[in-house]
Design an enzyme around this catalytic site. Sequence first.
Site, PDB file in Angstrom:
ATOM      1  CB  CYS A  54      41.051  40.076  40.159  1.00 11.91           C
ATOM      2  SG  CYS A  54      41.100  41.135  38.709  1.00 11.91           S
ATOM      3  CB  CYS A  73      38.588  42.998  39.572  1.00 11.17           C
ATOM      4  SG  CYS A  73      39.236  41.776  38.448  1.00 11.17           S
ATOM      5  CG  ASP A  74      38.330  42.882  43.600  1.00  8.71           C
ATOM      6  OD1 ASP A  74      37.361  43.292  42.938  1.00  8.71           O
ATOM      7  OD2 ASP A  74      38.548  41.690  43.836  1.00  8.71           O
TER       8      ASP A  74
END
Length: 303
Positions: A130, A133-134
Amino acid sequence: MYDTIIIGAGPAGMTAALYAARSNLKVALIEGGLPGGQMNNTSDIENYPGYANISGPELAEKMFEPLENLGVEHLYGFVKNIENHGDVKKVITDNEEFGTRTVIVATGSKHRLLGVPGEEELNSRGVSYCAVCDGAFFRDQDLLVVGGGDSAVEEAIFLTQFAKTVTIVHRRDELRAQKVLQDRAFANDKINFIWDSVVKEIKGENRVESVVIENVKTNQVTEHAFGGVFIYVGLDPVSDFTKDLQIQDESGWIVTDDHMKTSVAGVFAVGDVRQKDLRQVTTAVGDGAIAGQEAYKYITEHS
Ligand SMILES: Cc1cc2nc3c(=O)[nH]c(=O)nc-3n(C[C@H](O)[C@H](O)[C@H](O)COP(=O)(O)OP(=O)(O)OC[C@H]3O[C@@H](n4cnc5c(N)ncnc54)[C@H](O)[C@@H]3O)c2cc1C
């Protein structure tokens, strides 16, 4: 007792809820995570009509907002099983059971694992699925993106705003992604490509340090330093809990007709979890609209 229980609050499930609730049905939407589904993991959506560009989480919020006012009950829980008792279905979560006349399965798909040494051990320590997200944790690093489809290329482009370089490794000599994404990736100075190659191993003590890559044409094996690996190599359906109904194909995708009906009367499936060619937000909302309407028809015909 509900008229319809929708399992999964991604774009397919939320649209099914919208249509079912507007037909005056008593609707519950059961979700095991955040409403929005895969849209929450998507940086930019540029192919949803009406928006030139919108972030996935923002579109998710816009789809979820109206549901409460329409009386849709949002329940938290992971569905473990669906029992078919003819006119009544039982939906069983980890700690509750609900009766309903119809069920709409909208549980989507999950990312496929690469299945190489190091992937599991270094998950969340440099291995990610992701970028949204990261991505920000990888500022000024050299990153590897595995895959050649829309998601891989789209998220590689997204990662260039943080990373020093982004290398896309793909098993073929051309990308599968839409042409507009390919053009953008080829024009981006930060993006490099390793063609005809597969990842054999991800290495590192506590974090990702390097990746072993094999050229499938020459069989040459090389090791490259990378600070992070983002994997986009395909999808698997989230449909295990429907096994007893026998509505899946051999790979687990749920089989429906054009009305989103499965082989079990009163059970519908929509969105990515369905056996279909194009898994996108637009097709998910289209499926959801049809199923919401079909659930209403089913209930009218069976009362
Ligand atoms: C990185 C990435 C980028 C993408 N970019 C785009 C794009 O630019 N444009 C586009 O159109 N599409 C894009 N997609 C695809 C798009 O996000 C999906 O096609 C769409 O979200 C599918 O919707 P869905 O409702 O079928 O499933 P999902 O969005 O997967 O939602 C399913 C929901 O069901 C829930 N759930 C699963 N199992 C259970 C259970 N047992 N009990 C309760 N709840 C459960 C999940 O938590 C999830 O919230 C992208 C996908 C990814 C991963």
